[in-house]
Scaffold this motif. Structure first.
Motif, PDB file in Angstrom:
ATOM      1  N   LEU A  70      -1.333  12.906   7.932  1.00 50.17           N
ATOM      2  CA  LEU A  70      -2.173  13.862   8.652  1.00 50.17           C
ATOM      3  C   LEU A  70      -3.339  13.141   9.334  1.00 50.17           C
ATOM      4  O   LEU A  70      -3.644  13.403  10.514  1.00 50.17           O
ATOM      5  N   HIS A  71      -3.978  12.231   8.617  1.00 49.56           N
ATOM      6  CA  HIS A  71      -5.101  11.466   9.187  1.00 49.56           C
ATOM      7  C   HIS A  71      -4.630  10.623  10.363  1.00 49.56           C
ATOM      8  O   HIS A  71      -5.327  10.509  11.376  1.00 49.56           O
ATOM      9  N   THR A  72      -3.435  10.065  10.254  1.00 45.66           N
ATOM     10  CA  THR A  72      -2.875   9.248  11.331  1.00 45.66           C
ATOM     11  C   THR A  72      -2.627  10.095  12.578  1.00 45.66           C
ATOM     12  O   THR A  72      -2.958   9.687  13.697  1.00 45.66           O
ATOM     13  N   LEU A  73      -2.049  11.272  12.406  1.00 47.33           N
ATOM     14  CA  LEU A  73      -1.795  12.156  13.543  1.00 47.33           C
ATOM     15  C   LEU A  73      -3.103  12.606  14.180  1.00 47.33           C
ATOM     16  O   LEU A  73      -3.184  12.781  15.403  1.00 47.33           O
ATOM     17  N   ASP A  74      -4.138  12.764  13.360  1.00 46.74           N
ATOM     18  CA  ASP A  74      -5.448  13.137  13.894  1.00 46.74           C
ATOM     19  C   ASP A  74      -6.023  12.004  14.747  1.00 46.74           C
ATOM     20  O   ASP A  74      -6.615  12.239  15.802  1.00 46.74           O
ATOM     21  N   LYS A  75      -5.820  10.772  14.294  1.00 44.02           N
ATOM     22  CA  LYS A  75      -6.287   9.620  15.081  1.00 44.02           C
ATOM     23  C   LYS A  75      -5.497   9.495  16.377  1.00 44.02           C
ATOM     24  O   LYS A  75      -6.066   9.230  17.446  1.00 44.02           O
ATOM     25  N   ILE A  76      -4.188   9.686  16.305  1.00 45.16           N
ATOM     26  CA  ILE A  76      -3.347   9.573  17.499  1.00 45.16           C
ATOM     27  C   ILE A  76      -3.751  10.600  18.551  1.00 45.16           C
ATOM     28  O   ILE A  76      -3.792  10.300  19.746  1.00 45.16           O
ATOM     29  N   ILE A  82      12.579  13.594  23.872  1.00 48.39           N
ATOM     30  CA  ILE A  82      12.546  12.701  22.721  1.00 48.39           C
ATOM     31  C   ILE A  82      12.206  11.281  23.152  1.00 48.39           C
ATOM     32  O   ILE A  82      11.565  10.526  22.421  1.00 48.39           O
ATOM     33  N   MET A  83      12.617  10.908  24.385  1.00 52.78           N
ATOM     34  CA  MET A  83      12.303   9.577  24.905  1.00 52.78           C
ATOM     35  C   MET A  83      10.870   9.518  25.441  1.00 52.78           C
ATOM     36  O   MET A  83      10.149   8.551  25.202  1.00 52.78           O
ATOM     37  N   GLU A  84      10.470  10.568  26.141  1.00 53.56           N
ATOM     38  CA  GLU A  84       9.138  10.589  26.753  1.00 53.56           C
ATOM     39  C   GLU A  84       8.030  10.689  25.718  1.00 53.56           C
ATOM     40  O   GLU A  84       7.051   9.939  25.758  1.00 53.56           O
ATOM     41  N   ASN A  85       8.158  11.634  24.772  1.00 56.74           N
ATOM     42  CA  ASN A  85       7.102  11.874  23.797  1.00 56.74           C
ATOM     43  C   ASN A  85       7.449  11.430  22.384  1.00 56.74           C
ATOM     44  O   ASN A  85       6.587  10.912  21.662  1.00 56.74           O
ATOM     45  N   GLY A  86       8.696  11.645  21.959  1.00 56.15           N
ATOM     46  CA  GLY A  86       9.076  11.343  20.585  1.00 56.15           C
ATOM     47  C   GLY A  86       9.011   9.869  20.244  1.00 56.15           C
ATOM     48  O   GLY A  86       8.473   9.475  19.194  1.00 56.15           O
ATOM     49  N   LEU A  87       9.566   9.038  21.114  1.00 59.54           N
ATOM     50  CA  LEU A  87       9.616   7.605  20.833  1.00 59.54           C
ATOM     51  C   LEU A  87       8.220   6.971  20.806  1.00 59.54           C
ATOM     52  O   LEU A  87       7.900   6.225  19.866  1.00 59.54           O
ATOM     53  N   PRO A  88       7.343   7.249  21.788  1.00 64.24           N
ATOM     54  CA  PRO A  88       5.978   6.708  21.695  1.00 64.24           C
ATOM     55  C   PRO A  88       5.227   7.203  20.459  1.00 64.24           C
ATOM     56  O   PRO A  88       4.474   6.443  19.842  1.00 64.24           O
ATOM     57  N   LEU A  89       5.416   8.482  20.101  1.00 65.59           N
ATOM     58  CA  LEU A  89       4.762   9.012  18.910  1.00 65.59           C
ATOM     59  C   LEU A  89       5.226   8.270  17.663  1.00 65.59           C
ATOM     60  O   LEU A  89       4.408   7.884  16.805  1.00 65.59           O
ATOM     61  N   ALA A  90       6.529   8.055  17.553  1.00 66.23           N
ATOM     62  CA  ALA A  90       7.069   7.336  16.404  1.00 66.23           C
ATOM     63  C   ALA A  90       6.531   5.910  16.337  1.00 66.23           C
ATOM     64  O   ALA A  90       6.201   5.397  15.257  1.00 66.23           O
ATOM     65  N   ARG A  91       6.426   5.252  17.502  1.00 64.53           N
ATOM     66  CA  ARG A  91       5.879   3.894  17.553  1.00 64.53           C
ATOM     67  C   ARG A  91       4.426   3.867  17.080  1.00 64.53           C
ATOM     68  O   ARG A  91       4.008   2.963  16.344  1.00 64.53           O
ATOM     69  N   ALA A  92       3.660   4.864  17.523  1.00 64.74           N
ATOM     70  CA  ALA A  92       2.252   4.917  17.136  1.00 64.74           C
ATOM     71  C   ALA A  92       2.108   5.131  15.630  1.00 64.74           C
ATOM     72  O   ALA A  92       1.260   4.503  14.978  1.00 64.74           O
ATOM     73  N   ILE A  93       2.929   6.023  15.071  1.00 67.76           N
ATOM     74  CA  ILE A  93       2.892   6.247  13.623  1.00 67.76           C
ATOM     75  C   ILE A  93       3.205   4.954  12.876  1.00 67.76           C
ATOM     76  O   ILE A  93       2.533   4.598  11.901  1.00 67.76           O
ATOM     77  N   LYS A  94       4.204   4.231  13.343  1.00 65.12           N
ATOM     78  CA  LYS A  94       4.595   2.979  12.694  1.00 65.12           C
ATOM     79  C   LYS A  94       3.487   1.930  12.797  1.00 65.12           C
ATOM     80  O   LYS A  94       3.264   1.156  11.846  1.00 65.12           O
ATOM     81  N   LYS A 117       0.833  -1.199   0.000  1.00 59.17           N
ATOM     82  CA  LYS A 117       0.000   0.000   0.000  1.00 59.17           C
ATOM     83  C   LYS A 117       0.870   1.253   0.000  1.00 59.17           C
ATOM     84  O   LYS A 117       1.862   1.337   0.708  1.00 59.17           O
ATOM     85  N   LYS A 118       0.474   2.238  -0.820  1.00 60.63           N
ATOM     86  CA  LYS A 118       1.183   3.513  -0.835  1.00 60.63           C
ATOM     87  C   LYS A 118       0.624   4.426   0.249  1.00 60.63           C
ATOM     88  O   LYS A 118      -0.572   4.404   0.546  1.00 60.63           O
ATOM     89  N   VAL A 119       1.499   5.226   0.849  1.00 63.02           N
ATOM     90  CA  VAL A 119       1.113   6.176   1.888  1.00 63.02           C
ATOM     91  C   VAL A 119       1.412   7.578   1.386  1.00 63.02           C
ATOM     92  O   VAL A 119       2.474   7.829   0.798  1.00 63.02           O
ATOM     93  N   TYR A 153       0.251   2.518  12.916  1.00 72.09           N
ATOM     94  CA  TYR A 153      -0.801   2.914  11.983  1.00 72.09           C
ATOM     95  C   TYR A 153      -0.359   2.787  10.522  1.00 72.09           C
ATOM     96  O   TYR A 153      -1.175   2.471   9.643  1.00 72.09           O
ATOM     97  N   LEU A 154       0.923   3.062  10.272  1.00 70.17           N
ATOM     98  CA  LEU A 154       1.445   3.068   8.903  1.00 70.17           C
ATOM     99  C   LEU A 154       2.645   2.133   8.791  1.00 70.17           C
ATOM    100  O   LEU A 154       3.787   2.574   8.650  1.00 70.17           O
ATOM    101  N   PRO A 155       2.429   0.827   8.883  1.00 73.54           N
ATOM    102  CA  PRO A 155       3.555  -0.126   8.880  1.00 73.54           C
ATOM    103  C   PRO A 155       4.355  -0.125   7.588  1.00 73.54           C
ATOM    104  O   PRO A 155       5.508  -0.589   7.572  1.00 73.54           O
ATOM    105  N   GLU A 156       3.772   0.423   6.513  1.00 71.71           N
ATOM    106  CA  GLU A 156       4.483   0.441   5.228  1.00 71.71           C
ATOM    107  C   GLU A 156       5.598   1.481   5.199  1.00 71.71           C
ATOM    108  O   GLU A 156       6.487   1.423   4.343  1.00 71.71           O
ATOM    109  N   VAL A 157       5.551   2.438   6.119  1.00 60.75           N
ATOM    110  CA  VAL A 157       6.492   3.563   6.118  1.00 60.75           C
ATOM    111  C   VAL A 157       7.670   3.295   7.046  1.00 60.75           C
ATOM    112  O   VAL A 157       7.502   2.743   8.137  1.00 60.75           O
ATOM    113  N   GLU A 158       8.859   3.678   6.621  1.00 56.50           N
ATOM    114  CA  GLU A 158      10.031   3.632   7.494  1.00 56.50           C
ATOM    115  C   GLU A 158       9.978   4.845   8.424  1.00 56.50           C
ATOM    116  O   GLU A 158       9.752   5.965   7.973  1.00 56.50           O
TER     117      GLU A 158
END
Length: 336
Positions: A11-17, A282-294, A3-5, A296-301
Motif C-alpha cells: 500500500l505504501h509503495t502504491l502511494d509513492k508511485i 496491460i502494456m501501456e499501464n500494467g507493465l510500467p506499474l509492475a516494473r515500478a512495484i518491483k 527483508k520481509k514485505v 520499490y520491492l525487489p524482494e517480491v516476485e
C-alpha cells in the motif's frame, strides 16, 4: 537476511508511485477529501461503483511474497492467483463486489485463498506519458475536459523524430505490441483446434488507418479517446486551436465505418488512425506499474496476468463430449 514485505508495504509503495493518491485512512472517504474516490454510474439502478484507490481487501500485516498485476479482476484471475501462490493482486480497473469475483462475495473468495486486493485506476492515470510515447508523439498540450466535458481527454503532440509517416506509427505499434508473435500464436491455435474462424482481440483490433495512406507525412497529432464524448464539432475546434495538425489519432476506443468523425477528418484533410484498443492497456499501464512495484520491492516476485480473449464458433468449442453435454442440458432443462 532477506527483508520481509507486508500488505501495508505494498500500500505504501502504491502511494509513492501515485504521488499520495491512495486511500490511507477513513478520512479519505469523506466527501471531496480524496479526489480519486469517485462514484461512476450510467444511472442503471443498483449498478454504480465507487473507485477506492488502495487496499480493497486484506490484512495489512499479511506477508507478501508474490504480487500479480492485472487490468480487470475476474474469477479466472482469482483462481490463477490461488493456484500460483499469489499473495496480493493489484488491479488497474475498479473493483465491484461480486461483479469482479464470479458473482460471489470478494471477502469470502479472497479470504479462502488468503489474497490481498488493491485497485488504482484514475489514481494511476496521468502519471506518465506512455500512451503518447507508444503511438509515436510527445504531447505538449493535454486537456482532460475538452469542450467542458469532464473526462473528455485530448492530447496534442509533435511526432517523434523517428515517426515521419502514418505507416511509421503503425509499424512502431506492431513492434512494441509484438503483433507478429500474436498473429503466429493465433495461427497455431487455429491449426491445433482445426478452426480457421477463431479471432483474438489484439490481432483483430490492431492499429489501422481510417483516412489517409501509409506514406502520408505526420507532424502534429490530435490524440482522442472516442468513448469519452469527443465529437466532430470538438475536432473542428481543436484544428482551429492547433494550426498545422495533420493527423487524428484515436486510442483505447475506436470508431466504426460511418462514424461522423471519419467524415469530419476527411473534410479537414486529416489522416485518421486507430491505435491500440483498450485490450492493450496491460502494456501501456500494467507493465510500467509492475516494473515500478518491483523497483520499490525487489524482494517480491511480480507477475503479469494478461487477459487473452478469443471468439470461437459455438460448434467448435471444446470436445465432442462437452458439446453433447451442452446439447443435452439445453434440450432437457433450458428449452421449454
Amino acid at each position: 537476511m532477506e527483508k520481509k514485505v507486508f500488505v501495508r508495504d505494498v500500500l505504501h509503495t502504491l502511494d509513492k508511485i501515485t504521488g499520495g493518491r491512495v486511500v490511507k485512512s477513513a478520512e479519505d472517504y469523506a466527501c471531496g477529501k480524496n479526489p480519486f474516490v469517485v462514484t461512476k454510474t450510467s444511472n442503471i439502478p443498483g449498478k454504480a461503483v465507487t473507485e477506492l484507490p488502495g487496499l480493497i481487501w486484506g490484512n495489512p500485516d499479511q506477508e507478501v511474497k508474490k504480487i500479480a498485476v492485472l487490468m480487470t479482476l475476474t474469477e479466472s484471475g482469482i483462481e490463477l492467483a490461488g493456484a500460483t501462490g499469489v499473495d496480493a493482486i493489484v488491479a488497474h480497473h475498479t473493483i465491484a463486489d461480486a461483479a469482479n469475483s464470479g458473482g460471489v462475495l470478494l471477502k469470502t473468495y479472497l479470504s479462502l485463498y488468503n489474497i490481498a486486493l488493491f485497485e488504482l485506476h484514475e489514481a494511476f492515470h496521468g502519471l506518465h506519458p506512455g500512451i503518447s510515447y507508444l503511438h509515436g508523439h510527445k504531447a505538449y498540450h493535454v486537456d482532460i475536459k475538452y469542450g467542458g466535458i469532464p473526462g473528455n481527454i485530448m492530447y496534442v503532440g509533435e511526432a517523434l523524430p523517428e515517426v515521419k509517416t502514418v505507416g511509421d506509427m503503425l509499424t512502431r505499434l506492431d513492434k512494441l505490441m509484438n503483433t507478429e508473435f500474436e498473429e503466429q500464436f493465433l495461427a497455431k491455435e487455429r491449426e491445433i483446434r482445426g478452426c480457421d474462424a477463431i479471432e483474438e482481440t489484439s490481432v483483430k483490433a490492431r492499429g489501422k488507418i481510417l483516412v489517409g495512406k501509409g506514406d502520408n507525412p505526420v507532424h502534429k497529432i490530435i490524440h482522442i479517446f472516442p468513448h469519452t464524448g469527443f465529437t466532430p464539432e470538438h475536432l473542428e475546434q481543436a484544428v482551429k486551436e492547433h494550426p498545422g495538425a495533420d493527423t487524428l489519432l484515436a486510442t483505447i476506443s475506436r470508431v466504426k465505418p460511418g462514424n461522423a468523425l471519419i467524415a469530419k477528418a476527411e473534410e479537414l484533410g486529416l489522416n485518421f488512425v486507430c491505435g491500440n484498443s483498450h485490450a492493450m492497456e496491460i502494456m501501456e499501464n500494467g507493465l510500467p506499474l509492475a516494473r515500478a512495484i518491483k523497483m520499490y520491492l525487489p524482494e517480491v516476485e511480480v507477475v503479469i496476468f494478461r487477459e487473452r480473449v478469443t471468439s470461437i464458433p459455438l460448434e467448435a468449442v471444446g470436445s465432442a463430449s462437452i458439446q453433447d453435454y451442452a446439447a443435452m442440458i439445453a434440450q432437457d432443462f433450458l428449452v421449454k
